[in-house]
Design an enzyme around this catalytic site. Structure first.
Site, PDB file in Angstrom:
ATOM      1  N   SER A 169       0.843  -1.194   0.000  1.00  0.00           N
ATOM      2  CA  SER A 169       0.000   0.000   0.000  1.00  0.00           C
ATOM      3  C   SER A 169       0.876   1.240   0.000  1.00  0.00           C
ATOM      4  O   SER A 169       2.061   1.177   0.340  1.00  0.00           O
ATOM      5  CB  SER A 169      -0.898   0.023   1.244  1.00  0.00           C
ATOM      6  OG  SER A 169      -0.163   0.424   2.393  1.00  0.00           O
ATOM      7  N   ASP A 170       0.326   2.372  -0.365  1.00  0.00           N
ATOM      8  CA  ASP A 170       1.019   3.635  -0.125  1.00  0.00           C
ATOM      9  C   ASP A 170       0.857   3.992   1.358  1.00  0.00           C
ATOM     10  O   ASP A 170       0.157   3.312   2.114  1.00  0.00           O
ATOM     11  CB  ASP A 170       0.474   4.734  -1.037  1.00  0.00           C
ATOM     12  CG  ASP A 170       1.535   5.791  -1.359  1.00  0.00           C
ATOM     13  OD1 ASP A 170       2.471   5.968  -0.562  1.00  0.00           O
ATOM     14  OD2 ASP A 170       1.433   6.444  -2.410  1.00  0.00           O
ATOM     15  N   TYR A 171       1.498   5.078   1.753  1.00  0.00           N
ATOM     16  CA  TYR A 171       1.612   5.466   3.168  1.00  0.00           C
ATOM     17  C   TYR A 171       0.231   5.644   3.806  1.00  0.00           C
ATOM     18  O   TYR A 171      -0.516   6.550   3.442  1.00  0.00           O
ATOM     19  CB  TYR A 171       2.410   6.768   3.234  1.00  0.00           C
ATOM     20  CG  TYR A 171       2.957   7.161   4.581  1.00  0.00           C
ATOM     21  CD1 TYR A 171       4.304   7.040   4.863  1.00  0.00           C
ATOM     22  CD2 TYR A 171       2.138   7.677   5.564  1.00  0.00           C
ATOM     23  CE1 TYR A 171       4.836   7.426   6.087  1.00  0.00           C
ATOM     24  CE2 TYR A 171       2.646   8.061   6.791  1.00  0.00           C
ATOM     25  CZ  TYR A 171       4.002   7.931   7.051  1.00  0.00           C
ATOM     26  OH  TYR A 171       4.510   8.319   8.268  1.00  0.00           O
ATOM     27  N   ALA A 188      -2.434   4.198   3.330  1.00  0.00           N
ATOM     28  CA  ALA A 188      -3.563   4.171   2.397  1.00  0.00           C
ATOM     29  C   ALA A 188      -4.658   3.217   2.853  1.00  0.00           C
ATOM     30  O   ALA A 188      -5.840   3.435   2.537  1.00  0.00           O
ATOM     31  CB  ALA A 188      -3.073   3.778   0.997  1.00  0.00           C
TER      32      ALA A 188
END
Length: 774
Positions: free
Chosen positions: A292-294, A296
């Site tokens: 995942s992104d930060y 997310a």
């Protein structure tokens, strides 16, 4: 005393083998796959559920803020086996200390994976990715990524969160700086080059790092150009425009994918089973892991898809996310979700296996400290060859947008004024996402580059004019700047956006020069002296006034550690600029989105036509851009002639050869980027007015010429047809060749039969939705 993993020398069948060439996905020899399967299966059989879930947890260090330190509780989390990977932790000594913690304190001693945002260089910073794309030089782009990988791996890193392969057609979006621009075909070529540069042909080699294709998917289509905003596009646009660079990265063997922050047609990408399972895993066969992104996953709650973070973890895991970046939702909630049957044990095991296999492939089980060698780190950091490559890449990235003959600057000039808030800003040279690159002293500013170039042969007068790039009322330095300029033979104005105005969370509603810079530029122009604008930006800017009123404009992007040298090289003609725009420059922000491969309308505007009103046009500005895609000037001139096709029709299995004569008719040796576009005249669905399908970089001495050839086949003519199958349709096509998307000559041919290359992809939302709702 923790139970130790046996040394890999006694477990593995030999050294890790190379990743297969482009076109395969993390393939290995059968024997090596079998050894990896045995090793990982044996390890997983000894892992508890808690230890497995710990491998899915990615946490940050505070390296960029506080140096080599961990946040409160993170040391204990690593020792407890609750962390599988760390990011923002680099340096051979620091990463070794963290690796020792994981190996010596946990029960099984599974090594950590270290990642970092190595976007356009690690210590030696290259031009921003959009600038690199302007080089149209795939070999140089691959070399840039390899230098970044070499320095990063020597500093203990295994993984980069790059390349960003989002197609971006809205320059208001700050993250346009991180990608390759507006075109899916060029973006695909560059995505593959960057993956090859980061990963090489052997993931276990010590000059490579794992690459990560991000942000999956369609992040570049954020509404209103506002970061993190929703995306709502048709399936056709998704497949034709936004997915091709991701598929190209996968075909080049990319190890990991990162989910996008945005929702896509109502479902956030981080919990989107259509993107992550139907397309990425089932249709494309991706074998790496998805991060995942930060935070997310946590953000599924404010998105309104999940009622709480437990449900967010459930949705993300079931959709196909394998690692949680910084949100800690998996370690907090997956144990209970598995016990309740809301996330299957097989789902967790699949994620863990993918991550452990990647650690195996890069050799961490054989030698967990192999990337933490301080002597190698010292030798790699700012190595002379790396600095030379950065200077070369920066020169190739510069785009000459206008020149009435004032450039190149004459060595006979006795005085030069270098004016503007960015003229002597070392920090702004490296742009956003500049990893561990120094922001002071090491980067060479434009002023410093010019001073080094002229030495004692010319006086260089400098004044900022305005100290604040964005301050509208900051005119205190105008008088000093005008006085300095009045003493000079030529004025070089270095203006644009500060580095912090582009990148993540840096969207702009205006595309003009910010602050008081336009007024300062006008004041300099009124002096009547030769005036050169060096433009620093991470996006296309609307500079219509400058185009009409200054003598020359050089787009420098953020050119990196060696950018000051590179700009001086081009200004003084030591290097003939060859860059071409990978993105369209609008006249006004009201034209956005504007891109070269748009579709026609039923009432296309013809400026030469008799009917003007009831056509697709603006009342107050031309339809055309200020500078089109593929555009860029040189100090010499190139003439095109004799466009020839070797036949006027082809069958489905035949190849068409296109040739064109290019001659250097100017007074300088130079490099031209010859571009080939195609137009499908009639289709089962409407087609773009033109699409890039090839280019060649050719170097020509003054007075020399070359016949350039391209080969086209049915794959170059293919598109997603009305039924969404992928192939070419029989009919008429026009080949267009020239020096930019707006400077072309054409010839027509016919394809005699339909050709199907791939069946239709899965339809959106075919998979049943995961449990949700309020």
């Amino acid at each position: 005393m923790p139970t130790r993993l046996p040394n890999a020398a006694t477990c593995l069948a030999g050294l890790l083998l190379a990743v297969a060439p482009a076109g395969a996905v993390l393939a290995q020899a059968a024997g090596d796959d079998a050894a990896m399967e045995r090793f990982v299966s044996d390890l997983m059989a000894r892992m508890t559920l808690s230890e497995k879930i710990g491998q899915l947890n990615l946490l940050t260090s505070s390296m960029d803020v506080t140096g080599p330190t961990l946040r409160a509780g993170y040391r204990e989390a690593i020792a407890a086996g609750d962390v599988g990977a760390m990011f923002n932790a680099y340096g051979a000594k620091y990463t070794r200390s963290l690796q020792e913690l994981a190996l010596e304190e946990t029960r099984l001693g599974v090594p950590l994976l270290f990642g970092y945002d190595v976007i356009h260089g690690f210590r030696t910073i290259f031009p921003i990715p959009l600038g690199e794309a302007a080089s149209w030089d795939l070999e140089a782009i691959e070399r840039s990524a390899r230098v970044a990988a070499t320095e990063a791996a020597a500093a203990g890193l295994h993984w980069t969160f790059a390349p960003m392969v989002d197609v971006a057609r809205d320059p208001r979006w700050g993250r346009i700086a991180e990608g390759a621009g507006e075109d899916p075909w060029l973006g695909s070529q560059i995505a593959a080059a960057r993956v090859r540069g980061f990963q090489g042909d052997d993931l276990a080699a010590l000059d490579t790092v794992l690459a990560c294709a991000k942000h999956y998917a369609a992040y570049g289509a954020a509404q209103a150009g506002r970061d993190y905003h929703a995306v709502d596009i048709s399936p056709r646009t998704l497949w034709e425009v936004y997915l091709p660079p991701f598929h190209a990265a996968l075909a080049a063997g990319v190890a990991t994918f990162m989910t996008a922050f945005n929702e896509l047609n109502g479902v956030p990408a981080t919990a989107n089973p259509y993107l992550l399972r139907d397309v990425l895993q089932d249709y494309w066969g991706f074998e790496g892991f998805v991060v995942s992104d930060y935070t997310a996953i946590n953000e599924l709650v404010p998105h309104g898809l999940a009622r709480d973070e437990a449900q967010a973890a459930e949705l993300a895991a079931n959709a196909g996310v394998h690692m949680d970046m910084q949100g800690e939702t998996f370690v907090k909630h997956l144990p209970e979700l598995v016990q309740q049957g809301r996330v299957g044990q097989a789902t967790v095991d699949d994620a863990v296996r993918r991550i452990l296999e990647m650690k195996y492939r890069i050799g961490l089980f054989e030698d967990p400290y192999r990337y933490s060698d301080e002597a190698r780190e010292d030798a790699a950091t700012y190595a002379p060859a790396h600095l030379a490559a950065a200077r070369d890449m920066a020169r190739r990235s510069l785009v000459l947008l206008k020149n009435d003959g004032v450039l190149p600057l004459s060595d006979e000039a006795t005085s030069i004024a270098v004016i503007g808030p960015l003229a002597d800003s070392e920090a702004d040279m490296v742009g956003s996402w500049s990893a561990a690159g120094e922001k002071r002293d090491r980067p060479l500013s434009v002023l410093e580059g010019i001073r080094e170039r002229v030495g004692d042969d010319a006086a260089v007068h400098h004044a900022r004019g305005t100290s604040d790039v964005i301050g509208d009322d900051d005119r205190a330095g105008f008088s000093a700047a005008i006085a300095a300029a009045a003493r000079a033979d030529v004025i070089v104005a270095v203006m644009g956006e500060s580095a912090g105005m582009t990148g993540e969370a840096a969207s702009r509603a205006s595309l003009e020069l910010p602050g008081a810079q336009p007024e300062l530029l006008m004041a300099l122009q009124r002096l009547g002296k030769p005036l050169v604008l060096v433009l620093m930006s991470g996006r296309p800017l609307a500079i219509d006034w400058a185009d009409e009123n200054v003598n020359a404009i050089l787009e420098a992007w953020y050119p990196g550690t060696e950018g000051g040298h590179a700009v001086a090289d081009v200004l003084f003609g030591d290097y003939n600029p060859s860059g071409k725009l990978p993105v369209t420059f609008p006249r006004e922000v009201g034209q956005v989105p504007i891109y070269y491969n748009a579709k026609n309308t039923g009432r296309p505007y013809d400026p030469a036509g008799t009917e003007q009103k009831y056509r697709s046009r603006y009342l107050d500005v031309p339809n055309t851009p200020l500078y089109p895609f593929g555009y860029g000037l040189s100090y010499t001139h190139f003439a095109y002639s004799d466009l020839t096709l070797d036949r006027d029709e082809i069958e489905g299995d035949e190849t068409l050869t296109v040739s064109v004569r290019v001659e250097n008719t100017g007074d300088y040796d130079g490099t031209e980027i010859v571009q080939l576009y195609l137009r499908d005249e009639v289709g089962s669905v409407t087609r773009p007015v033109q699409e890039l399908r090839g280019f060649r970089r050719i170097e020509l001495a003054k007075g020399a010429g070359e016949t350039v050839e391209f080969e086209l086949d049915a794959a170059d003519l293919a598109f997603y047809r009305r039924d969404m199958s992928y192939g070419a349709e029989a009919g008429e096509f026009t080949v267009l060749v020239g020096g930019s998307s707006a400077d072309l000559r054409g010839a027509r041919f016919r394809l005699t039969e339909d050709v199907t290359l791939r069946p239709p992809p899965p339809l959106p939302f075919a998979r049943s939705a995961s449990p949700g709702g309020g």
